[in-house]
Design a protein around this motif. Sequence first.
Motif, short mmCIF file in Angstrom:
data_model
loop_
_atom_site.label_atom_id
_atom_site.label_comp_id
_atom_site.label_asym_id
_atom_site.label_seq_id
_atom_site.Cartn_x
_atom_site.Cartn_y
_atom_site.Cartn_z
N ASN A 99 10.54 3.71 3.20
CA ASN A 99 11.52 3.21 4.15
C ASN A 99 11.13 3.48 5.60
N THR A 100 10.42 4.58 5.85
CA THR A 100 9.93 4.84 7.21
C THR A 100 8.95 3.75 7.62
N PHE A 110 0.83 -1.20 0.00
CA PHE A 110 0.00 0.00 0.00
C PHE A 110 0.87 1.25 0.00
N ALA A 111 1.96 1.24 0.77
CA ALA A 111 2.87 2.39 0.80
C ALA A 111 3.49 2.63 -0.58
N SER A 112 3.92 1.54 -1.24
CA SER A 112 4.51 1.67 -2.58
C SER A 112 3.47 2.15 -3.59
N PHE A 113 2.25 1.69 -3.42
CA PHE A 113 1.15 2.09 -4.29
C PHE A 113 0.89 3.59 -4.18
N SER A 165 17.19 4.38 4.69
CA SER A 165 17.43 2.97 4.95
C SER A 165 16.12 2.25 5.21
N SER A 166 15.98 1.04 4.68
CA SER A 166 14.76 0.25 4.87
C SER A 166 14.74 -0.44 6.23
N HIS A 167 15.88 -0.45 6.93
CA HIS A 167 15.99 -1.10 8.23
C HIS A 167 16.58 -0.15 9.27
#
Length: 287
Positions: A201-202, A151-154, A265-267
């Motif tokens: 990433n958040t 959903f975030a990417s969408f 960063s994704s992590h």
Amino acid sequence: MVIDWGMTLRKIIVYGALFILFMIAIAFLWALGVNAYLIALLSGGFLFIQYFFSDKLVLWSTGARILEENEAPRLHRIVENLSAEMGIPKPRIAVVQNDMPNAFATGRNYKHSVVAVTTGILNRLNEKEMEGVLAHELSHVKNRDMFVVTFASFIVSVISYIVYFAFTMLFSRDENNFGASMAAWFVSMLFSNTIGLIIINTVSRYREYGADRGSALATKNPDGLISALKKISGGEYRKEDAMGLESAKALCISPTGGAFMELFSSHPPLEKRIAALEKVKAEMYGY
């Protein structure tokens, strides 16, 4: 079970902001005079494709192979026990021929969920550490994090399209003006790779904190995951191995590449994840 209200509140704020962004994007399209049916078609179509096919693309692009129970009885036993502890159906298990120690979960719902591990992580972790990692991935499944990141990417994709559409109108009155179209495309790409990336990433970082906590509570052994994270984080691995997991990087337990600042960063940083796990341990054991 002790609830981390601070983390819960921050997640509500982040996910609420995503929903508000989505509504603003739809309202903006409406204000520009875009047909309501077209808005619904575009929004629904993008979300349908991302939601129903992204997991298949991740498995295909990483070369993940589904493991039958007789091929990996140890893995199946751990996942079965943890799934029962978490109250979710046992997902399928896959292996990726990759020396980078990592694992990820994918699938749009419980029925279609898959937990994948690399050969690199299988060769490096002991049983308690593997339990911590697999419980982390099962927490992603339980929390339906695949939908959250989709959903975030969408939303970022839709807003990028709106930015392109708006700047095309702003830069030129001539619909065939190639220069204006290229400038609009550049601005939309700039948005997608800065603000859009920060948004995704958040969300991903909060998912990781939540999955770490879920792992600690399910295994009742935060030290297992702490030890695993120390082993698999920050090592030097072949560029080819990191690239082999690129399509699953937002789903992996450990980042596949570095970022020059935390926002991109994704992590979360390793030290912050360990500090959060130590806090969970203190809550569990009362010290």
